[in-house]
Scaffold this motif. Structure first.
Motif, PDB file in Angstrom:
ATOM      1  N   HIS A   1      14.203 -12.666   4.884  1.00 15.87           N
ATOM      2  CA  HIS A   1      15.279 -11.938   4.213  1.00 15.87           C
ATOM      3  C   HIS A   1      15.749 -12.733   3.003  1.00 15.87           C
ATOM      4  N   GLU A   2      16.759 -12.211   2.307  1.00 18.64           N
ATOM      5  CA  GLU A   2      17.180 -12.802   1.035  1.00 18.64           C
ATOM      6  C   GLU A   2      17.650 -14.248   1.166  1.00 18.64           C
TER       7      GLU A   2
ATOM      8  N   ASP B   1      14.468  -5.333  -2.392  1.00 17.61           N
ATOM      9  CA  ASP B   1      14.662  -6.349  -1.362  1.00 17.61           C
ATOM     10  C   ASP B   1      13.720  -7.522  -1.642  1.00 17.61           C
ATOM     11  N   PRO B   2      13.916  -8.660  -0.966  1.00 15.84           N
ATOM     12  CA  PRO B   2      13.157  -9.878  -1.306  1.00 15.84           C
ATOM     13  C   PRO B   2      11.673  -9.809  -1.028  1.00 15.84           C
TER      14      PRO B   2
END
Length: 276
Positions: free
Chosen positions: A56-57, A90-91
């Motif tokens: 995730h980020e 999103d990442p």
């Protein structure tokens, strides 16, 4: 060398997971997930047992190279987001870039996307659209982002969480002016709602109504400027002559331009004859 699969997952209704997506999730060596708890529920529903890796980020900078090394080592991996297509706003896009730079094959297993689902259901023009995702939280950055798109004729697509919906509707109204819009809430879920309205009406409604669920906002683009209304009589007469030169009877051309500009048909007809 392995392959990275970009696997689209349901945005609400689990029945939207494609058979191909389910098969890929069963056969890869690992699955990189935005929230492993959310993805675990999906896998359990389909009876899939697979190693999950959090991506995730907040950990993408360190986890991305780790996943890359596993792919280089010959493992196949899938990346998923909590809902919809991964690597969009999103990442996951950073991991895809790393794979391309390293020559690792990237295969898309398409699935539902909230943005396209909402756009299709909005009833607003779909020929040209711009996906903006989430607006910036900071006021100055948010105003700058809206200023960038305010004059574009494209239909605009925004994502928003319930706790920020009121603030975003107020910002859109202030930055873009009142426009037609569609509020698409909880798409494909039990309480799905698609409401066609205007920004001003939506802002007024949600001042009284508590926002619930995830929203996709579809907002009409800027109106095309009415250039004919700014023409001088001489310019309008020139337009009449141009239409006539293209084969339209002068009287019909004068009638058409008069309707578009507000000038009298007879005046335009006379001016067009005088300047031939």
């Amino acid at each position: 060398m392995g392959t990275l699969y970009l696997v689209g997952t349901p945005i609400g209704n689990l029945g939207d997971l494609s058979p191909r997506a389910a098969e890929i999730l069963k056969t890869v060596d690992f699955i990189a997930a935005e929230d492993t708890r959310v993805t675990l529920k999906l896998l359990n529903h389909f009876g899939i047992k697979k190693a999950l890796i959090s991506y995730h980020e907040h950990n993408a900078a360190s986890r991305g190279p780790e996943l890359l090394q596993r792919l280089i080592g010959g493992e196949d991996g899938a990346i998923v987001t909590d809902a919809g297509m991964p690597c969009i706003s999103d990442p996951g896009e950073a991991l895809v870039a790393l794979c391309h730079e390293s020559g690792i094959p990237v295969v898309t297993v398409p699935g539902p996307t909230a943005a396209m689902t909402a756009l299709a259901a909005s009833g607003l023009p779909t020929g040209r659209f711009l996906f903006e995702g989430f607006l910036p939280v900071k006021k100055g950055e948010r105003e700058a982002a809206l200023q960038t798109v305010a004059r574009l004729p494209h239909t605009l697509i925004f994502y928003e969480a319930p706790h920020r919906l009121r603030q975003t509707l107020a910002a859109l109204l202030a930055g873009l002016g009142d426009r037609p819009c569609a509020l698409c809430r909880e798409l494909t879920k039990l309480h799905e709602e698609i409401q066609r309205t205007t920004l001003s009406a939506a802002a007024a409604q949600y001042a009284e109504r508590e926002p619930r669920g995830e929203y996709v906002l579809i907002v009409g683009g800027a109106a095309e400027p009415d250039t004919t209304a700014q023409l001088t009589p001489e310019q309008a007469a020139a337009l009449v002559r141009r239409l006539a030169a293209e084969g339209q009877p002068l009287s019909e051309a004068a009638k058409q331009v008069a309707k578009e500009t507000g000038y009298r048909k007879g005046d335009l007809y006379r001016l067009a004859l005088e300047n031939e």
